[in-house]
Every structure is written in structure tokens, then in C-alpha cells.
Write a protein that holds these residues in place. Sequence first.
Motif, PDB file in Angstrom:
ATOM      1  N   SER A  95      72.714  94.343  32.431  1.00  0.00           N
ATOM      2  CA  SER A  95      73.523  94.648  33.608  1.00  0.00           C
ATOM      3  C   SER A  95      73.551  96.149  33.869  1.00  0.00           C
ATOM      4  O   SER A  95      73.439  96.596  35.012  1.00  0.00           O
ATOM      5  CB  SER A  95      74.934  94.118  33.390  1.00  0.00           C
ATOM      6  OG  SER A  95      75.720  94.293  34.528  1.00  0.00           O
ATOM      7  N   SER A 100      71.113  91.827  38.354  1.00  0.00           N
ATOM      8  CA  SER A 100      72.200  91.251  39.146  1.00  0.00           C
ATOM      9  C   SER A 100      72.863  90.098  38.392  1.00  0.00           C
ATOM     10  O   SER A 100      72.286  89.533  37.457  1.00  0.00           O
ATOM     11  CB  SER A 100      71.669  90.746  40.489  1.00  0.00           C
ATOM     12  OG  SER A 100      70.882  89.577  40.291  1.00  0.00           O
ATOM     13  N   ARG A 101      74.057  89.746  38.847  1.00  0.00           N
ATOM     14  CA  ARG A 101      74.757  88.614  38.237  1.00  0.00           C
ATOM     15  C   ARG A 101      73.944  87.337  38.384  1.00  0.00           C
ATOM     16  O   ARG A 101      73.873  86.532  37.468  1.00  0.00           O
ATOM     17  CB  ARG A 101      76.131  88.410  38.887  1.00  0.00           C
ATOM     18  CG  ARG A 101      77.176  89.315  38.352  1.00  0.00           C
ATOM     19  CD  ARG A 101      78.548  89.048  38.867  1.00  0.00           C
ATOM     20  NE  ARG A 101      78.634  88.034  39.901  1.00  0.00           N
ATOM     21  CZ  ARG A 101      79.768  87.593  40.406  1.00  0.00           C
ATOM     22  NH1 ARG A 101      80.905  88.058  39.983  1.00  0.00           N
ATOM     23  NH2 ARG A 101      79.782  86.680  41.349  1.00  0.00           N
ATOM     24  N   LYS A 102      73.326  87.157  39.539  1.00  0.00           N
ATOM     25  CA  LYS A 102      72.541  85.954  39.794  1.00  0.00           C
ATOM     26  C   LYS A 102      71.348  85.867  38.841  1.00  0.00           C
ATOM     27  O   LYS A 102      71.069  84.807  38.267  1.00  0.00           O
ATOM     28  CB  LYS A 102      72.054  85.926  41.246  1.00  0.00           C
ATOM     29  CG  LYS A 102      71.320  84.662  41.615  1.00  0.00           C
ATOM     30  CD  LYS A 102      70.929  84.654  43.079  1.00  0.00           C
ATOM     31  CE  LYS A 102      70.185  83.373  43.404  1.00  0.00           C
ATOM     32  NZ  LYS A 102      69.774  83.315  44.798  1.00  0.00           N
ATOM     33  N   ALA A 105      72.697  85.041  35.396  1.00  0.00           N
ATOM     34  CA  ALA A 105      73.176  83.652  35.334  1.00  0.00           C
ATOM     35  C   ALA A 105      72.003  82.696  35.175  1.00  0.00           C
ATOM     36  O   ALA A 105      72.060  81.764  34.362  1.00  0.00           O
ATOM     37  CB  ALA A 105      73.981  83.322  36.585  1.00  0.00           C
ATOM     38  N   GLN A 106      70.934  82.933  35.916  1.00  0.00           N
ATOM     39  CA  GLN A 106      69.758  82.077  35.809  1.00  0.00           C
ATOM     40  C   GLN A 106      69.075  82.235  34.452  1.00  0.00           C
ATOM     41  O   GLN A 106      68.681  81.253  33.836  1.00  0.00           O
ATOM     42  CB  GLN A 106      68.767  82.389  36.943  1.00  0.00           C
ATOM     43  CG  GLN A 106      69.252  81.923  38.287  1.00  0.00           C
ATOM     44  CD  GLN A 106      68.356  82.370  39.436  1.00  0.00           C
ATOM     45  OE1 GLN A 106      67.553  83.286  39.289  1.00  0.00           O
ATOM     46  NE2 GLN A 106      68.499  81.709  40.576  1.00  0.00           N
ATOM     47  N   CYS A 111      77.257  80.385  34.563  1.00  0.00           N
ATOM     48  CA  CYS A 111      77.695  80.498  35.957  1.00  0.00           C
ATOM     49  C   CYS A 111      77.972  81.971  36.284  1.00  0.00           C
ATOM     50  O   CYS A 111      78.150  82.807  35.382  1.00  0.00           O
ATOM     51  CB  CYS A 111      78.925  79.633  36.213  1.00  0.00           C
ATOM     52  SG  CYS A 111      80.416  80.188  35.385  1.00  0.00           S
ATOM     53  N   LEU A 112      78.005  82.271  37.569  1.00  0.00           N
ATOM     54  CA  LEU A 112      78.228  83.652  38.023  1.00  0.00           C
ATOM     55  C   LEU A 112      79.562  84.197  37.520  1.00  0.00           C
ATOM     56  O   LEU A 112      79.656  85.369  37.139  1.00  0.00           O
ATOM     57  CB  LEU A 112      78.179  83.725  39.555  1.00  0.00           C
ATOM     58  CG  LEU A 112      76.823  83.474  40.193  1.00  0.00           C
ATOM     59  CD1 LEU A 112      76.954  83.391  41.704  1.00  0.00           C
ATOM     60  CD2 LEU A 112      75.839  84.563  39.800  1.00  0.00           C
ATOM     61  N   ARG A 113      80.580  83.347  37.520  1.00  0.00           N
ATOM     62  CA  ARG A 113      81.907  83.783  37.073  1.00  0.00           C
ATOM     63  C   ARG A 113      81.877  84.207  35.599  1.00  0.00           C
ATOM     64  O   ARG A 113      82.468  85.212  35.216  1.00  0.00           O
ATOM     65  CB  ARG A 113      82.917  82.670  37.282  1.00  0.00           C
ATOM     66  CG  ARG A 113      84.276  83.025  36.713  1.00  0.00           C
ATOM     67  CD  ARG A 113      85.243  81.894  36.878  1.00  0.00           C
ATOM     68  NE  ARG A 113      86.282  82.384  37.747  1.00  0.00           N
ATOM     69  CZ  ARG A 113      87.149  81.638  38.368  1.00  0.00           C
ATOM     70  NH1 ARG A 113      87.096  80.342  38.254  1.00  0.00           N
ATOM     71  NH2 ARG A 113      88.087  82.168  39.102  1.00  0.00           N
TER      72      ARG A 113
END
Length: 123
Positions: A95, A100-102, A105-106, A111-113
Motif C-alpha cells: 500500500s 490500490s485497495r482494489k 483485495a483481489q 474485501c475492500l473494507r
Amino acid sequence: MESKLLNQINVEKLPESLQDLVDCIGVTAAYQLSLHFGGQPLYVPKNPERSVLLKRVGYEALNKLSYRFAGATIEIPKHDHFDRQLRDLAIIEESLRGASRKELAQKYGLCLRHIGNIRKGAV
């Protein structure tokens, strides 16, 4: 990645049995034990020179383990306690490098949260 991040593990977040192992033989050797013997009882030999554990943790760590637990059978916790912290540290590191968060997450199947919580240090 793991060896660099292992020194950043927050030992206080580990189960007490792993904290005892880390206190006795260090974080790297405790991680190696949990990788190879996690979830199993492990007999700690009185004579470390003849042990199969020598390959897994090294002479110095095995001597310390033997001194403290010689002749006893100890339960080795699973390595997922380490793995979660290593994953979170890797997420924070990536990070900071601009992921990115996306993307995170992938990559990590979260999950993004949850990624957001890890980035904020809430986990």
C-alpha cells in the motif's frame, strides 16, 4: 518477503504458547517449528544432537528448546497466526508503494473494507 517481515511480527498478538516459543528460541525458529509441526504435539528430546529438529530450527535454537522443555511433549500452534500478520504487513508495505485497495483485495482475496482496516491498523 517472509524473513524480512518476520522481525516485524507483533509477538503480543500471538497466542501465549507461541509467545513462549518466541521467547525461548526467537521468532524465526518459532515460525519454522509452526510451519513444519503446527497443530501437532512435538516431543522435545533431551539430547538435541540426535534430533530431526536440528534441520528445522538449527543447533542454537534446538539447544534452547531442549534446555527448557527436555523430555516433554509440547503442542505447536499452527502457522496461520504468523501468516495473518505477515499478510497484513505485506499489504501495508504494498500500500505504501502505491497499490490500490482494489488491487490488494483481489491479490489477497479480501474485501475492500478489510483492506482498509488493515491499512488503518484497525486489525
